[in-house]
Motif scaffolding. Structure first.
Motif, PDB file in Angstrom:
ATOM      1  N   LEU A   7      -4.335   3.838   8.393  1.00 45.44           N
ATOM      2  CA  LEU A   7      -3.343   2.437   8.481  1.00 45.44           C
ATOM      3  C   LEU A   7      -4.267   1.422   7.783  1.00 45.44           C
ATOM      4  O   LEU A   7      -3.608   0.746   6.801  1.00 45.44           O
ATOM      5  CB  LEU A   7      -3.222   1.950   9.983  1.00 45.44           C
ATOM      6  CG  LEU A   7      -2.574   0.805  10.266  1.00 45.44           C
ATOM      7  CD1 LEU A   7      -1.128   0.709   9.643  1.00 45.44           C
ATOM      8  CD2 LEU A   7      -2.616   0.431  11.528  1.00 45.44           C
ATOM      9  N   LEU A  39      -3.203  -0.999   4.315  1.00 44.45           N
ATOM     10  CA  LEU A  39      -3.219  -2.248   4.612  1.00 44.45           C
ATOM     11  C   LEU A  39      -2.769  -3.189   3.185  1.00 44.45           C
ATOM     12  O   LEU A  39      -2.026  -4.078   3.481  1.00 44.45           O
ATOM     13  CB  LEU A  39      -4.141  -2.824   5.237  1.00 44.45           C
ATOM     14  CG  LEU A  39      -4.173  -2.840   6.992  1.00 44.45           C
ATOM     15  CD1 LEU A  39      -5.510  -3.353   7.727  1.00 44.45           C
ATOM     16  CD2 LEU A  39      -2.912  -3.320   7.628  1.00 44.45           C
ATOM     17  N   LEU A  61      -0.927  -2.857   1.045  1.00 42.79           N
ATOM     18  CA  LEU A  61       0.297  -2.737   0.568  1.00 42.79           C
ATOM     19  C   LEU A  61       1.271  -3.792   1.561  1.00 42.79           C
ATOM     20  O   LEU A  61       2.497  -3.921   1.230  1.00 42.79           O
ATOM     21  CB  LEU A  61       0.978  -1.143   1.084  1.00 42.79           C
ATOM     22  CG  LEU A  61       0.435  -0.042   0.111  1.00 42.79           C
ATOM     23  CD1 LEU A  61       1.258   1.157   0.660  1.00 42.79           C
ATOM     24  CD2 LEU A  61       0.759  -0.472  -1.350  1.00 42.79           C
ATOM     25  N   TRP A  62       0.667  -4.576   2.655  1.00 41.61           N
ATOM     26  CA  TRP A  62       1.525  -5.260   3.417  1.00 41.61           C
ATOM     27  C   TRP A  62       1.503  -6.756   2.755  1.00 41.61           C
ATOM     28  O   TRP A  62       2.008  -7.379   3.179  1.00 41.61           O
ATOM     29  CB  TRP A  62       0.804  -5.484   4.713  1.00 41.61           C
ATOM     30  CG  TRP A  62       0.946  -4.228   5.633  1.00 41.61           C
ATOM     31  CD1 TRP A  62       1.420  -2.874   4.972  1.00 41.61           C
ATOM     32  CD2 TRP A  62       0.736  -3.929   6.822  1.00 41.61           C
ATOM     33  NE1 TRP A  62       1.576  -1.971   6.201  1.00 41.61           N
ATOM     34  CE2 TRP A  62       1.186  -2.524   7.373  1.00 41.61           C
ATOM     35  CE3 TRP A  62       0.275  -4.649   7.828  1.00 41.61           C
ATOM     36  CZ2 TRP A  62       0.893  -1.891   8.729  1.00 41.61           C
ATOM     37  CZ3 TRP A  62       0.140  -4.076   9.186  1.00 41.61           C
ATOM     38  CH2 TRP A  62       0.407  -2.743   9.601  1.00 41.61           C
ATOM     39  N   THR A  63       0.504  -6.972   1.654  1.00 42.38           N
ATOM     40  CA  THR A  63       0.604  -8.000   0.958  1.00 42.38           C
ATOM     41  C   THR A  63       1.400  -8.116  -0.228  1.00 42.38           C
ATOM     42  O   THR A  63       1.590  -7.080  -0.797  1.00 42.38           O
ATOM     43  CB  THR A  63      -0.862  -8.520   0.611  1.00 42.38           C
ATOM     44  OG1 THR A  63      -1.200  -7.563  -0.129  1.00 42.38           O
ATOM     45  CG2 THR A  63      -1.733  -8.610   1.939  1.00 42.38           C
ATOM     46  N   SER A  64       1.843  -9.186  -0.631  1.00 44.02           N
ATOM     47  CA  SER A  64       2.454  -9.323  -2.165  1.00 44.02           C
ATOM     48  C   SER A  64       1.693  -8.774  -3.297  1.00 44.02           C
ATOM     49  O   SER A  64       0.298  -8.938  -3.400  1.00 44.02           O
ATOM     50  CB  SER A  64       2.995 -10.854  -2.313  1.00 44.02           C
ATOM     51  OG  SER A  64       3.285 -11.054  -3.758  1.00 44.02           O
ATOM     52  N   SER A  65       2.274  -8.172  -4.266  1.00 44.72           N
ATOM     53  CA  SER A  65       1.817  -7.820  -5.285  1.00 44.72           C
ATOM     54  C   SER A  65       1.371  -8.725  -6.223  1.00 44.72           C
ATOM     55  O   SER A  65       0.340  -8.931  -6.990  1.00 44.72           O
ATOM     56  CB  SER A  65       2.663  -6.846  -6.161  1.00 44.72           C
ATOM     57  OG  SER A  65       3.910  -7.847  -6.687  1.00 44.72           O
ATOM     58  N   ARG A  98      -1.978  -9.949  -4.843  1.00 45.17           N
ATOM     59  CA  ARG A  98      -3.196  -9.004  -5.347  1.00 45.17           C
ATOM     60  C   ARG A  98      -3.364  -9.356  -6.722  1.00 45.17           C
ATOM     61  O   ARG A  98      -4.759  -9.248  -7.003  1.00 45.17           O
ATOM     62  CB  ARG A  98      -2.606  -7.496  -5.035  1.00 45.17           C
ATOM     63  CG  ARG A  98      -2.362  -6.962  -3.437  1.00 45.17           C
ATOM     64  CD  ARG A  98      -2.317  -5.659  -3.376  1.00 45.17           C
ATOM     65  NE  ARG A  98      -1.219  -5.136  -4.215  1.00 45.17           N
ATOM     66  CZ  ARG A  98      -0.033  -4.986  -3.672  1.00 45.17           C
ATOM     67  NH1 ARG A  98       0.144  -5.110  -2.340  1.00 45.17           N
ATOM     68  NH2 ARG A  98       0.942  -4.230  -4.253  1.00 45.17           N
ATOM     69  N   TYR A 112      -0.302   4.653  -2.418  1.00 43.34           N
ATOM     70  CA  TYR A 112       0.850   5.389  -2.618  1.00 43.34           C
ATOM     71  C   TYR A 112       0.239   6.871  -2.908  1.00 43.34           C
ATOM     72  O   TYR A 112       0.808   7.973  -2.254  1.00 43.34           O
ATOM     73  CB  TYR A 112       1.740   5.010  -3.695  1.00 43.34           C
ATOM     74  CG  TYR A 112       2.498   3.692  -3.413  1.00 43.34           C
ATOM     75  CD1 TYR A 112       3.529   3.543  -2.398  1.00 43.34           C
ATOM     76  CD2 TYR A 112       2.260   2.492  -4.124  1.00 43.34           C
ATOM     77  CE1 TYR A 112       3.987   2.544  -1.945  1.00 43.34           C
ATOM     78  CE2 TYR A 112       2.557   1.469  -3.819  1.00 43.34           C
ATOM     79  CZ  TYR A 112       3.796   1.114  -2.879  1.00 43.34           C
ATOM     80  OH  TYR A 112       4.295   0.152  -2.767  1.00 43.34           O
TER      81      TYR A 112
END
Length: 302
Positions: free
Chosen positions: A125, A129, A131-135, A138, A184
């Motif tokens: 997990l 983590l 991936l839970w934020t906006s690209s 990032r 991914y």
């Protein structure tokens, strides 16, 4: 009032059975596949047909009549400068896929086979983590890290090393895309490595095989479906990514996705050429998927 004295025509039991079988063969799949089929038609097939129709109209802009008249837009796709853009997209996509596979495989192997079982889900997990934020967020974070006065160069100069000029170059795009798509790859490889049959590894060790030989002859073949699926997912996602090349690569890192974006939402406003570029990209990815599935499965079967 007359009453018919004729007996009703006897029905053939075999015919009734055939009708029931035909009904079950048609109604059952239709009920099960209908919602997904409708969803695919409305959100995939229909938009693709509309894009194909637009691709046959030269110089069409928002509000113009859609009257297909030729393949002029497709001929523009194969101009040298457009092929250079396609080649750059391939370079970023293949490079990112290789980096994600090289970095993600050891991580996924450790998570699936060597990490403590009670912490395994929590570690997995924590790894996904980001991936839970906006690209977009990032990418801006990497701008802060990679710029001339950023965190990376501050650390390098503090320990006596020369500063690096990475931002607005291909290296920055590869770093940002690898960071974005690495989770991914790890997730898919983790699912494949979790099913690894350790008895084969123990048997190969008993027969005198070295660890590297066991890895190539046992671990890699067993996880090849996961490697193929992860590589395919990362490659396709990279071909459609325009945020990282736009923010990290600068003006010299134009990719096919950015070019398509400019045709629809940028100042160019040439929907016909953008649609032709989209169709070529769709066909290219489709052929790649078909070849990978066919020959990838064949390799696994061997």
């Amino acid at each position: 009032m007359s009453v018919s004295t004729k007996n009703p025509t006897p029905t053939n039991p075999q015919s009734q059975l055939d009708i029931r079988r035909l009904g079950s063969n048609i109604i059952g799949p239709a009920v099960l596949l209908g919602p997904a089929g409708l969803w695919l038609f409305l959100l995939l097939v229909l938009p693709t047909l509309i894009i194909f129709q637009l691709s046959l109209v030269p110089n069409i802009k928002p509000g113009d009549l859609v009257i297909p008249s030729g393949i002029e837009n497709y001929l523009r796709v194969f101009e040298p400068i457009k092929l250079q853009v396609m080649g750059r997209s391939l370079f970023f996509s293949i490079g990112t896929t290789i980096f994600c596979l090289g970095l993600g495989f050891p991580v996924a192997y450790w998570l699936a086979q060597m990490s403590p079982k009670r912490w395994r889900n929590l570690l997995l997990l924590g790894f996904v983590l980001p991936l839970w934020t906006s690209s977009l967020l990032r990418s801006y974070a990497w701008i802060t890290i990679l710029r001339r006065t950023g965190l990376l160069n501050t650390v390098l100069t503090a320990i006596g090393l020369p500063a690096l000029d990475l931002l607005n170059r291909s290296s920055a795009v590869l770093i940002g895309m690898t960071y974005s798509y690495l989770p991914y790859m790890v997730l898919i490889l983790y699912a494949s490595l979790e099913k690894l049959d350790k008895r084969l590894l123990e048997a190969s060790a008993d027969l005198g095989a070295k660890p590297l030989e066991s890895f190539w002859k046992i671990t890699v073949p067993q996880t090849m479906p996961g490697i193929a699926a992860g590589s395919l997912l990362v490659f396709i996602s990279c071909m459609g990514d325009f945020v990282d090349p736009e923010l990290l690569g600068g003006a010299s890192s134009m990719t096919a996705a950015r070019l398509i974006y400019n045709q629809f939402l940028g100042a160019t406003q040439n929907w016909g050429f953008g649609s032709a570029m989209s169709m070529v990209l769709i066909m290219f990815v489709t052929v790649g998927i078909a070849l990978l599935l066919k020959y990838g499965d064949r390799d696994v079967a061997r």
